[in-house]
Structure formats: structure tokens, C-alpha cells
Design a protein around this motif. Structure first.
Motif, PDB file in Angstrom:
ATOM      1  N   GLY A  30       0.810  -1.219   0.000  1.00 46.81           N
ATOM      2  CA  GLY A  30       0.000   0.000   0.000  1.00 46.81           C
ATOM      3  C   GLY A  30       0.842   1.267   0.000  1.00 46.81           C
ATOM      4  N   LEU A  31       2.115   1.154  -0.417  1.00 46.87           N
ATOM      5  CA  LEU A  31       2.996   2.317  -0.405  1.00 46.87           C
ATOM      6  C   LEU A  31       2.800   3.220  -1.626  1.00 46.87           C
ATOM      7  CD1 LEU A  31       6.333   0.647   0.801  1.00 46.87           C
ATOM      8  CD2 LEU A  31       4.575   1.786   2.176  1.00 46.87           C
ATOM      9  N   ILE A  32       2.156   2.689  -2.666  1.00 48.78           N
ATOM     10  CA  ILE A  32       1.909   3.491  -3.868  1.00 48.78           C
ATOM     11  C   ILE A  32       0.522   4.114  -3.736  1.00 48.78           C
ATOM     12  CG2 ILE A  32       1.698   3.476  -6.390  1.00 48.78           C
ATOM     13  CD1 ILE A  32       4.533   2.800  -5.328  1.00 48.78           C
ATOM     14  N   ILE A  45       4.273   9.367  -9.997  1.00 49.31           N
ATOM     15  CA  ILE A  45       3.931   8.380  -8.973  1.00 49.31           C
ATOM     16  C   ILE A  45       4.028   9.053  -7.613  1.00 49.31           C
ATOM     17  CG2 ILE A  45       4.589   6.185  -7.890  1.00 49.31           C
ATOM     18  CD1 ILE A  45       5.849   5.468 -10.691  1.00 49.31           C
ATOM     19  N   THR A  46       2.983   8.900  -6.821  1.00 49.50           N
ATOM     20  CA  THR A  46       2.999   9.398  -5.447  1.00 49.50           C
ATOM     21  C   THR A  46       3.068   8.176  -4.547  1.00 49.50           C
ATOM     22  OG1 THR A  46       1.635  11.278  -6.094  1.00 49.50           O
ATOM     23  CG2 THR A  46       1.797  10.815  -3.733  1.00 49.50           C
ATOM     24  N   MET A  47       4.063   8.180  -3.654  1.00 49.17           N
ATOM     25  CA  MET A  47       4.250   7.017  -2.785  1.00 49.17           C
ATOM     26  C   MET A  47       4.650   7.467  -1.385  1.00 49.17           C
ATOM     27  SD  MET A  47       7.993   5.481  -3.923  1.00 49.17           S
ATOM     28  CE  MET A  47       7.992   4.300  -2.583  1.00 49.17           C
ATOM     29  N   THR A  48       4.679   6.505  -0.488  1.00 50.12           N
ATOM     30  CA  THR A  48       5.111   6.770   0.871  1.00 50.12           C
ATOM     31  C   THR A  48       6.052   5.652   1.301  1.00 50.12           C
ATOM     32  OG1 THR A  48       4.318   7.420   3.063  1.00 50.12           O
ATOM     33  CG2 THR A  48       3.220   5.516   2.048  1.00 50.12           C
ATOM     34  N   THR A  49       6.539   5.720   2.525  1.00 49.11           N
ATOM     35  CA  THR A  49       7.323   4.630   3.109  1.00 49.11           C
ATOM     36  C   THR A  49       6.634   4.252   4.422  1.00 49.11           C
ATOM     37  OG1 THR A  49       8.797   6.212   4.199  1.00 49.11           O
ATOM     38  CG2 THR A  49       9.508   5.360   2.066  1.00 49.11           C
ATOM     39  N   THR A  50       7.034   3.114   4.973  1.00 45.47           N
ATOM     40  CA  THR A  50       6.350   2.637   6.174  1.00 45.47           C
ATOM     41  C   THR A  50       6.565   3.555   7.366  1.00 45.47           C
ATOM     42  OG1 THR A  50       8.222   1.188   6.610  1.00 45.47           O
ATOM     43  CG2 THR A  50       6.330   0.210   5.481  1.00 45.47           C
ATOM     44  N   THR A  51       7.695   4.266   7.384  1.00 48.02           N
ATOM     45  CA  THR A  51       7.939   5.219   8.468  1.00 48.02           C
ATOM     46  C   THR A  51       8.561   6.478   7.898  1.00 48.02           C
ATOM     47  OG1 THR A  51      10.115   4.246   8.878  1.00 48.02           O
ATOM     48  CG2 THR A  51       8.315   3.465  10.273  1.00 48.02           C
ATOM     49  N   THR A  80       7.162  11.191  -6.225  1.00 50.90           N
ATOM     50  CA  THR A  80       7.024  12.101  -5.091  1.00 50.90           C
ATOM     51  C   THR A  80       6.757  11.297  -3.830  1.00 50.90           C
ATOM     52  OG1 THR A  80       6.057  13.749  -6.558  1.00 50.90           O
ATOM     53  CG2 THR A  80       5.726  14.073  -4.203  1.00 50.90           C
ATOM     54  N   LEU A  81       7.533  11.583  -2.788  1.00 54.49           N
ATOM     55  CA  LEU A  81       7.298  10.949  -1.489  1.00 54.49           C
ATOM     56  C   LEU A  81       6.373  11.831  -0.670  1.00 54.49           C
ATOM     57  CD1 LEU A  81      10.748   9.627  -0.204  1.00 54.49           C
ATOM     58  CD2 LEU A  81       8.700   8.287  -0.656  1.00 54.49           C
ATOM     59  N   THR A  82       5.399  11.215  -0.030  1.00 56.39           N
ATOM     60  CA  THR A  82       4.486  11.955   0.834  1.00 56.39           C
ATOM     61  C   THR A  82       4.250  11.165   2.113  1.00 56.39           C
ATOM     62  OG1 THR A  82       2.342  13.062   0.982  1.00 56.39           O
ATOM     63  CG2 THR A  82       2.374  10.959  -0.175  1.00 56.39           C
ATOM     64  N   TYR A  83       3.857  11.856   3.148  1.00 57.66           N
ATOM     65  CA  TYR A  83       3.509  11.173   4.397  1.00 57.66           C
ATOM     66  C   TYR A  83       2.093  11.553   4.821  1.00 57.66           C
ATOM     67  CZ  TYR A  83       8.239   9.625   4.234  1.00 57.66           C
ATOM     68  OH  TYR A  83       9.397   9.017   3.810  1.00 57.66           O
ATOM     69  N   GLU A  84       1.323  12.047   3.860  1.00 54.78           N
ATOM     70  CA  GLU A  84      -0.086  12.358   4.077  1.00 54.78           C
ATOM     71  C   GLU A  84      -0.902  11.601   3.050  1.00 54.78           C
ATOM     72  OE1 GLU A  84      -1.186  14.183   6.575  1.00 54.78           O
ATOM     73  OE2 GLU A  84       0.862  14.535   7.241  1.00 54.78           O
ATOM     74  N   PRO A  85      -1.757  10.673   3.415  1.00 53.54           N
ATOM     75  CA  PRO A  85      -1.922  10.211   4.794  1.00 53.54           C
ATOM     76  C   PRO A  85      -0.764   9.315   5.221  1.00 53.54           C
ATOM     77  CG  PRO A  85      -3.256   8.880   3.319  1.00 53.54           C
ATOM     78  CD  PRO A  85      -2.623   9.954   2.467  1.00 53.54           C
ATOM     79  N   ALA A  86      -0.559   9.225   6.501  1.00 52.50           N
ATOM     80  CA  ALA A  86       0.495   8.359   7.032  1.00 52.50           C
ATOM     81  C   ALA A  86       0.167   6.907   6.720  1.00 52.50           C
ATOM     82  CB  ALA A  86       0.625   8.563   8.541  1.00 52.50           C
ATOM     83  N   TRP A  87       1.208   6.140   6.368  1.00 51.44           N
ATOM     84  CA  TRP A  87       1.008   4.717   6.095  1.00 51.44           C
ATOM     85  C   TRP A  87       0.677   3.994   7.379  1.00 51.44           C
ATOM     86  CZ3 TRP A  87       3.301   0.190   7.804  1.00 51.44           C
ATOM     87  CH2 TRP A  87       3.010  -0.970   7.069  1.00 51.44           C
ATOM     88  N   GLU A  88      -0.165   2.977   7.283  1.00 50.92           N
ATOM     89  CA  GLU A  88      -0.443   2.122   8.426  1.00 50.92           C
ATOM     90  C   GLU A  88      -0.599   0.678   7.953  1.00 50.92           C
ATOM     91  OE1 GLU A  88      -5.088   2.894   9.170  1.00 50.92           O
ATOM     92  OE2 GLU A  88      -3.811   4.615   9.544  1.00 50.92           O
ATOM     93  N   PRO A  89      -0.348  -0.292   8.830  1.00 50.89           N
ATOM     94  CA  PRO A  89      -0.396  -1.701   8.426  1.00 50.89           C
ATOM     95  C   PRO A  89      -1.723  -2.109   7.790  1.00 50.89           C
ATOM     96  CG  PRO A  89       0.676  -1.501  10.549  1.00 50.89           C
ATOM     97  CD  PRO A  89       0.152  -0.127  10.205  1.00 50.89           C
ATOM     98  N   ALA A  90      -2.819  -1.420   8.086  1.00 49.09           N
ATOM     99  CA  ALA A  90      -4.100  -1.756   7.485  1.00 49.09           C
ATOM    100  C   ALA A  90      -4.103  -1.569   5.968  1.00 49.09           C
ATOM    101  CB  ALA A  90      -5.216  -0.897   8.107  1.00 49.09           C
ATOM    102  N   MET A  91      -3.114  -0.842   5.438  1.00 46.62           N
ATOM    103  CA  MET A  91      -3.038  -0.616   3.992  1.00 46.62           C
ATOM    104  C   MET A  91      -2.441  -1.797   3.237  1.00 46.62           C
ATOM    105  SD  MET A  91      -1.717   3.312   3.981  1.00 46.62           S
ATOM    106  CE  MET A  91      -2.810   4.687   4.348  1.00 46.62           C
ATOM    107  N   ILE A  92      -1.897  -2.763   3.959  1.00 49.87           N
ATOM    108  CA  ILE A  92      -1.307  -3.940   3.310  1.00 49.87           C
ATOM    109  C   ILE A  92      -2.416  -4.782   2.695  1.00 49.87           C
ATOM    110  CG2 ILE A  92       0.004  -6.072   3.658  1.00 49.87           C
ATOM    111  CD1 ILE A  92       1.465  -4.658   5.968  1.00 49.87           C
ATOM    112  N   ALA A  93      -2.227  -5.183   1.440  1.00 44.09           N
ATOM    113  CA  ALA A  93      -3.215  -6.011   0.750  1.00 44.09           C
ATOM    114  C   ALA A  93      -3.284  -7.387   1.407  1.00 44.09           C
ATOM    115  CB  ALA A  93      -2.832  -6.163  -0.722  1.00 44.09           C
ATOM    116  N   ALA A  94      -4.472  -7.941   1.442  1.00 42.09           N
ATOM    117  CA  ALA A  94      -4.642  -9.300   1.978  1.00 42.09           C
ATOM    118  C   ALA A  94      -3.863 -10.261   1.088  1.00 42.09           C
ATOM    119  CB  ALA A  94      -6.117  -9.675   2.011  1.00 42.09           C
ATOM    120  N   GLU A  95      -3.312 -11.297   1.682  1.00 42.65           N
ATOM    121  CA  GLU A  95      -2.536 -12.288   0.903  1.00 42.65           C
ATOM    122  C   GLU A  95      -3.402 -12.912  -0.189  1.00 42.65           C
ATOM    123  OE1 GLU A  95       0.505 -13.075   0.830  1.00 42.65           O
ATOM    124  OE2 GLU A  95       1.311 -12.236   2.669  1.00 42.65           O
TER     125      GLU A  95
END
Length: 95
Positions: A30-32, A45-51, A80-95
Motif C-alpha cells: 500500500g505504499l503506492i 507516482i505518489t508514494m510513501t514509506t512505512t515510516t 514524489t514521497l508523501t507522508y499524508e496520509p500516514a502509512w499504516e499496516p491496514a493498507m497492506i493487501a490481503a494475501e
């Protein structure tokens, strides 16, 4: 029409970019946040990192740019790196 196809191809390519710490693709994590392709092939591309301040931010940004840039039809890539909204584990896709 062409832009949407290019955006999809870029998304598929980004599935090969793995976060070294998590071992999952930046897409699955969910980083993209956004992929936009202009008619001339310029991709943004707008992306974030886990922290915030992630030591791998530069590596991930370059890997994402390289993967997108390798797609036929892409003329330029801006990541472009952004931290809005902040990444959270809930953004990880289900396996």
C-alpha cells in the motif's frame, strides 16, 4: 485510454519492487498512493514509506522510478514521497 493502460502497466511493474524490510512489493504494502500517466508518456507516482525518515526511502524511490521507466511508452518518471496520509499496516493487501 492510452494513459489508463500505461498506468496499469506501471502498476504491474511496481509489483516487482520489494521493500527489503518487509519482503513484499510496494504495491501490496500500500505504499503506492497514485500513478498518473499523461498522454505524452510522462508518469507521476505518489508514494510513501512505512515510516517517516525511513532509511530505505531513497532506494525505494529509485527502484520505483527505474521499474516505471523501463515500461515501453513511458517518457519520463517523477516520484514524489508523501507522508499524508500516514502509512499504516491496514493498507497492506490481503494475501
Amino acid at each position: 485510454m492510452m494513459s489508463a493502460r500505461l498506468e496499469r502497466l506501471v502498476e504491474i511493474a511496481l509489483r516487482d519492487v520489494l521493500d527489503p524490510e518487509m519482503g513484499r512489493s510496494v504495491v501490496d504494502l500500500g505504499l503506492i498512493y497514485a500513478i498518473a500517466a499523461a498522454p505524452d508518456g510522462a508518469v507521476t507516482i505518489t508514494m510513501t514509506t512505512t515510516t517517516r525518515g525511513c532509511p530505505l526511502a531513497g532506494f525505494l524511490r529509485e527502484a520505483v522510478a527505474a521499474a516505471a521507466g523501463a515500461i515501453s511508452g513511458v517518457t519520463s518518471v517523477a516520484v514524489t514521497l508523501t507522508y499524508e496520509p500516514a502509512w499504516e499496516p491496514a493498507m497492506i493487501a490481503a494475501e
